[in-house]
Design a protein around this motif. Structure first.
Motif, mmCIF file in Angstrom:
data_model
loop_
_atom_site.group_PDB
_atom_site.id
_atom_site.type_symbol
_atom_site.label_atom_id
_atom_site.label_comp_id
_atom_site.label_asym_id
_atom_site.label_seq_id
_atom_site.Cartn_x
_atom_site.Cartn_y
_atom_site.Cartn_z
ATOM 1 N N UNK A 364 0.819 -1.215 0.000
ATOM 2 C CA UNK A 364 0.000 0.000 0.000
ATOM 3 C C UNK A 364 0.850 1.260 0.000
ATOM 4 N N UNK A 365 1.861 1.320 0.848
ATOM 5 C CA UNK A 365 2.749 2.484 0.937
ATOM 6 C C UNK A 365 4.179 1.993 0.759
ATOM 7 N N UNK A 366 4.794 2.390 -0.341
ATOM 8 C CA UNK A 366 6.131 1.903 -0.674
ATOM 9 C C UNK A 366 7.194 2.645 0.138
ATOM 10 N N UNK A 367 8.047 1.910 0.791
ATOM 11 C CA UNK A 367 9.206 2.451 1.507
ATOM 12 C C UNK A 367 10.442 1.730 0.991
ATOM 13 N N UNK A 368 11.479 2.519 0.645
ATOM 14 C CA UNK A 368 12.721 1.942 0.142
ATOM 15 C C UNK A 368 13.868 2.242 1.102
ATOM 16 N N UNK A 369 15.033 1.662 0.811
ATOM 17 C CA UNK A 369 16.229 1.888 1.620
ATOM 18 C C UNK A 369 17.337 2.371 0.690
ATOM 19 N N UNK A 370 17.981 3.478 1.083
ATOM 20 C CA UNK A 370 18.956 4.061 0.166
ATOM 21 C C UNK A 370 20.181 3.169 0.013
ATOM 22 N N UNK A 371 20.825 3.282 -1.151
ATOM 23 C CA UNK A 371 21.874 2.347 -1.535
ATOM 24 C C UNK A 371 23.164 2.533 -0.739
ATOM 25 N N UNK A 377 13.249 5.465 3.354
ATOM 26 C CA UNK A 377 12.685 6.707 2.814
ATOM 27 C C UNK A 377 11.461 6.364 1.984
ATOM 28 N N UNK A 378 10.628 7.385 1.766
ATOM 29 C CA UNK A 378 9.417 7.206 0.976
ATOM 30 C C UNK A 378 8.189 7.088 1.848
ATOM 31 N N UNK A 379 7.025 7.223 1.216
ATOM 32 C CA UNK A 379 5.747 7.170 1.912
ATOM 33 C C UNK A 379 4.641 7.615 0.983
ATOM 34 N N UNK A 380 3.627 8.266 1.529
ATOM 35 C CA UNK A 380 2.487 8.689 0.703
ATOM 36 C C UNK A 380 2.164 10.171 0.854
#
Length: 651
Positions: A364-371, A377-380
Motif C-alpha cells: 500500500x505504501x512503498x518504503x525503500x532503503x537508500x543504496x 525513505x518514501x511514503x504517501x
C-alpha cells in the motif's frame, strides 16, 4: 603648477605629488579620510601620507564599472593632521583608505587603490571596497531607531533594488520595529543586508549600537498584515565567538563539533565553524522530529569521508543564506582556493515521506532503503515539506561510504514538493551532483560544477519539477549531464519517473576523451523537457536507451507525451546516440518536436552571446511552478547571470 600630463613615468609618487602641490598649505585636512562625489565622479582624498609628507589629492573616475579606475587630477601638499589619513605603501604600490564616504553621507567604506604602472596621468585601480567599521546597520539608542544603510530587495533572480531604511523601535518583548522611512539608493559594492521574500526575513550581517565597535548579526522577520510594515527581531547575537552551545563540543578557538543524533531544534550560527564527526542525524526516522536552522555565512565542515549530514524523515532543514553570504558545506582545510579533492567528505542527505516506486504492487505504501546508508525513505505524502535550502554551496562531497556506494553532494530521498531547493551549487562532488530517489521535490537555480559523475540524476519515480539549471563540467572529469531512470530493477514500476524540467544549460567537458551524454534517458523514464541547451558532451548530446523508454515515449510524430523535449538546442560532436535495434532514431524523436534545433547555441562561457539564437528560442511552460520565459537555456541574456556572487569557482 604643472599639469598632470607632465608626469614622468620613472618619478616616485612623492615627486609627482610634490610637483602637483607646489606649496605646503597651512591647517589640517578635513574630517574623514576621503569622499566620493557622485555628481562630479571625483574622489577627494583629504589626507594621504606619502613617506613623511601628507597630500590632499583629487582623482577623477575614468572607469565606471568594476574594476573602478581613477586618474589623479590634483594634489596639494598639506600639514599632517592628527585625524584619520590614507596611506600610500610604495612596496605594495597601493593607497590604503580607511574611511571613504559617498556624497558625505553616513555610509563608510574601506578602500584600496593600486597604482597602474607607467600610467600618465597617474591611474589607480580600486582593488578593494568594503563596508567600514560602522557596520551595515546601526541602532541609535537616543532615538530608538534602526538605520539599515543598504538592504537588497530582489526583483528577479539576477537583480535587486537597494534601499536605505529607517525603523523605529515600538516593542521590546520581543523587539519590534516599524518602518518609518525608506529610499531606493545606488547599490554599493560593499556588504549589504538582504531581504528574502521566500521566508519574509531581513538578514543583517553586521549591526552596531551608537556606531560602536561591537557588532551583531541580526535577523528580522516581517509581521504580516501591518501598514506601515513591522518586523520582529528573531535572531540577534555577537559576530564574535563566545563559546559552543550545549548540543556541541568545543573544538579549537572558534569551532564546535557536531556528532550523533540531534533530536531538538538547533541553530548553527555564523560566528562558529561547525565540524561534523561521522554521520550527524537531525531527528529520528519519523520520530523525535527536529529542525536544523543554519544562518547565512555559516560554514559546516566534514573532517573525513565518513562525515555527512542527514535530515531524517519527519525532520526539517532551514538553511537560508544570502547572495553575499551563502551557507557553505565543505571538506577539511578548505582555504577557498579550489584545491580540495572531490570526495573529501560525505555530503548532505534529506529523506522524506513522498511516494517512491520499486515495491510490489500489493504494498500500500512503498518504503525503500537508500543504496549507500541503507536508511528508509518514501511514503504517501507527496506535498511534504522537509524545509528549505537556499543560497548554499556543497563542495568536494561524495565520499565512498561502502564499497561502490558513494554519497552524492546532495541526495534527496523521497522528498516532497513542499520542500524548497533554490540557489544551490554542487561543486566537485566525486559522485553525482544532485540525485532524486523518487519523491516530488522541485528546485530552481541549481548549479553543478566539476562533478565527477552525473550532474543531475533521478530514479525510483521522481515526479518533481526543475527550472534554471546550469551544469558545467570540467575538461578532465565528468560523465553525463542528466542520467535518468525510472527504476533500475523494474523499468515499468509505478509511479513512473516523469519530471518536468525547463531552462537547462548543460555544458560537457569539451574533451574527446572524457565524458558521457548530455542527457541519458533510460530504464523506462518519462520526462518533459523544455527550453534547454546541451553542448560539448563527448559521447552525444542525447541518448535514449532501453526498450521500456522507447515504448513509453511512443513514436516520432505520434508521441504519448510521456517523454518529450521542445524548444531545445543540441551542439555536440555527435548530437544523437543512435543504436541498432532501437525502436526509432533519437534524431527523429528530437527533430519532429516543436522548436528543436541541432545548431550552435552561441554561448560565451555559459551565458548566451548577444547574437545567440537562444535569446528568443523558448516559450512559457503551462504550469504554475515555472517562471514564464521566452528564451532557451538557463539565462535570459548576457546580463542575466543569477550565479554571480553566491557561487564558487565559476565567475
Amino acid at each position: 603648477m604643472l599639469s598632470p600630463t607632465t608626469f614622468i613615468p620613472h618619478k616616485s609618487i612623492l615627486t609627482v605629488l610634490t610637483i602637483f602641490g607646489g606649496t605646503v598649505l597651512s591647517g589640517a585636512a578635513n574630517a574623514g579620510a576621503a569622499n566620493f562625489d557622485s555628481a562630479s565622479s571625483t574622489l577627494h582624498i583629504q589626507a594621504v601620507d606619502v613617506d613623511a609628507n601628507t597630500f590632499d589629492a583629487t582623482l577623477a573616475m575614468t572607469r565606471t564599472s568594476e574594476p573602478f579606475q581613477f586618474d589623479l587630477t590634483k594634489a596639494v601638499q598639506i600639514a599632517q593632521s592628527a585625524g584619520e589619513r590614507a596611506l600610500f605603501d610604495p612596496v605594495a604600490n597601493k593607497v590604503f583608505i580607511p574611511s571613504v564616504t559617498v556624497d558625505n553621507g553616513g555610509d563608510e567604506f574601506v578602500a584600496e587603490l593600486e597604482l597602474v604602472p607607467g600610467s600618465n596621468p597617474m591611474r589607480f585601480t580600486v582593488t578593494k571596497l568594503e563596508p567600514g567599521s560602522k557596520g551595515i546597520a546601526n541602532f541609535d539608542s537616543a532615538t530608538s531607531t534602526l538605520r539599515i544603510k543598504a538592504v537588497d530587495i530582489p526583483v528577479s533572480a539576477s537583480k535587486a533594488n537597494t534601499v536605505d531604511a529607517t525603523l523605529k523601535l515600538v516593542g521590546t518583548s520581543p523587539f519590534l520595529f516599524e518602518l518609518t522611512d525608506s529610499a531606493v539608493v545606488a547599490q554599493p559594492a560593499g556588504e549589504r543586508a538582504h531581504f528574502d521574500p521566500a521566508v519574509n526575513k531581513v538578514f543583517i550581517p553586521k549591526v552596531t549600537i551608537d556606531n560602536g565597535s561591537a557588532a551583531s548579526f541580526a535577523e528580522l522577520e516581517l509581521v504580516p498584515g501591518f501598514n506601515p510594515m513591522r518586523f520582529t527581531v528573531t535572531r540577534l547575537h555577537s559576530t564574535e565567538f563566545t563559546g559552543c552551545p550545549e548540543f556541541s563540543q568545543p573544538l579549537g578557538e572558534n569551532a564546535c563539533l557536531l556528532s550523533g543524533s540531534i533530536t531538538q531544534d538547533v541553530t548553527l550560527s555564523n560566528e562558529i565553524l561547525w565540524v561534523l564527526s561521522g554521520g550527524v542525524d537531525i531527528g529520528g526516522d519519523n520520530a523525535q522530529p527536529a529542525t536544523l536552522t543554519i544562518e547565512p555565512d555559516t560554514r559546516i565542515v566534514g573532517q573525513a569521508g565518513a562525515d555527512f549530514l542527514y535530515i531524517n524523515r519527519g525532520s526539517k532543514i532551514n538553511a537560508v543564506g544570502t547572495p553575499q553570504h551563502p551557507i557553505i558545506f565543505t571538506g577539511p582545510a578548505d582555504d577557498d582556493t579550489d584545491a580540495l579533492t572531490p570526495g573529501a567528505w560525505g555530503g548532505v542527505v534529506i529523506a522524506g515521506n513522498a511516494p517512491v516506486n520499486g515495491c510490489n504492487t500489493s504494498v500500500a505504501v512503498c518504503v525503500q532503503f537508500d543504496e549507500a546508508l541503507t536508511r528508509p525513505y518514501g511514503g504517501n505524502e507527496a506535498n511534504e515539506n522537509s524545509g528549505i535550502l537556499k543560497y548554499a554551496q556543497i563542495r568536494f562531497a561524495g565520499n565512498q561510504i561502502r564499497p561502490d556506494q558513494e554519497l552524492n553532494a546532495l541526495t534527496l530521498l523521497g522528498v516532497g514538493s513542499g520542500t524548497t531547493i533554490d540557489f544551490v551549487q554542487l561543486h566537485k562532488g566525486s559522485d553525482d551532483g544532485i540525485e532524486m530517489f523518487g519523491g516530488a521535490v522541485n528546485f530552481k537555480h541549481v548549479v553543478t560544477t566539476g562533478i565527477s559523475d552525473d550532474n543531475v540524476d533521478w530514479g525510483q519515480g521522481w515526479t518533481g519539477k526543475a527550472q534554471f539549471v546550469l551544469m558545467k563540467q570540467i575538461e578532465d572529469d565528468g560523465d553525463n549531464g542528466i542520467e535518468a531512470d525510472n527504476n533500475e530493477g523494474d523499468f515499468n514500476s509505478l509511479p513512473r519517473s516523469k519530471p518536468m524540467l525547463a531552462n537547462i544549460t548543460a555544458i560537457g567537458t569539451g574533451n574527446p576523451g572524457v565524458g558521457g551524454d548530455g542527457a541519458l534517458l533510460r530504464r523506462g523514464t518519462g520526462a518533459n523537457i523544455y527550453n534547454s541547451v546541451f553542448t560539448g558532451f563527448r559521447r552525444s548530446c542525447l541518448n535514449i536507451d532501453s526498450d521500456a523508454t522507447f515504448q513509453n515515449a511512443g513514436i516520432p510524430g505520434n508521441l504519448t507525451g510521456q517523454l518529450t523535449m521542445v524548444n531545445t538546442y543540441v551542439d555536440c560532436p555527435v548530437n544523437f546516440n543512435e543504436q541498432a535495434g532501437d525502436a526509432f532514431l533519437v534524431s527523429d524523436w528530437f527533430m519532429t518536436q516543436e522548436g528543436n534545433e541541432a545548431a550552435d547555441p552561441q554561448l560565451n562561457d555559459f551565458l548566451p552571446a548577444p547574437a545567440s539564437p537562444l535569446l528568443s528560442a523558448g516559450a512559457p511552460v503551462a504550469d504554475s511552478f515555472f517562471d514564464a520565459t521566452s528564451y532557451s537555456g538557463a539565462f535570459a541574456d548576457e546580463n542575466d547571470n543569477w550565479t554571480k556572487g553566491w557561487t564558487f569557482g565559476l565567475n
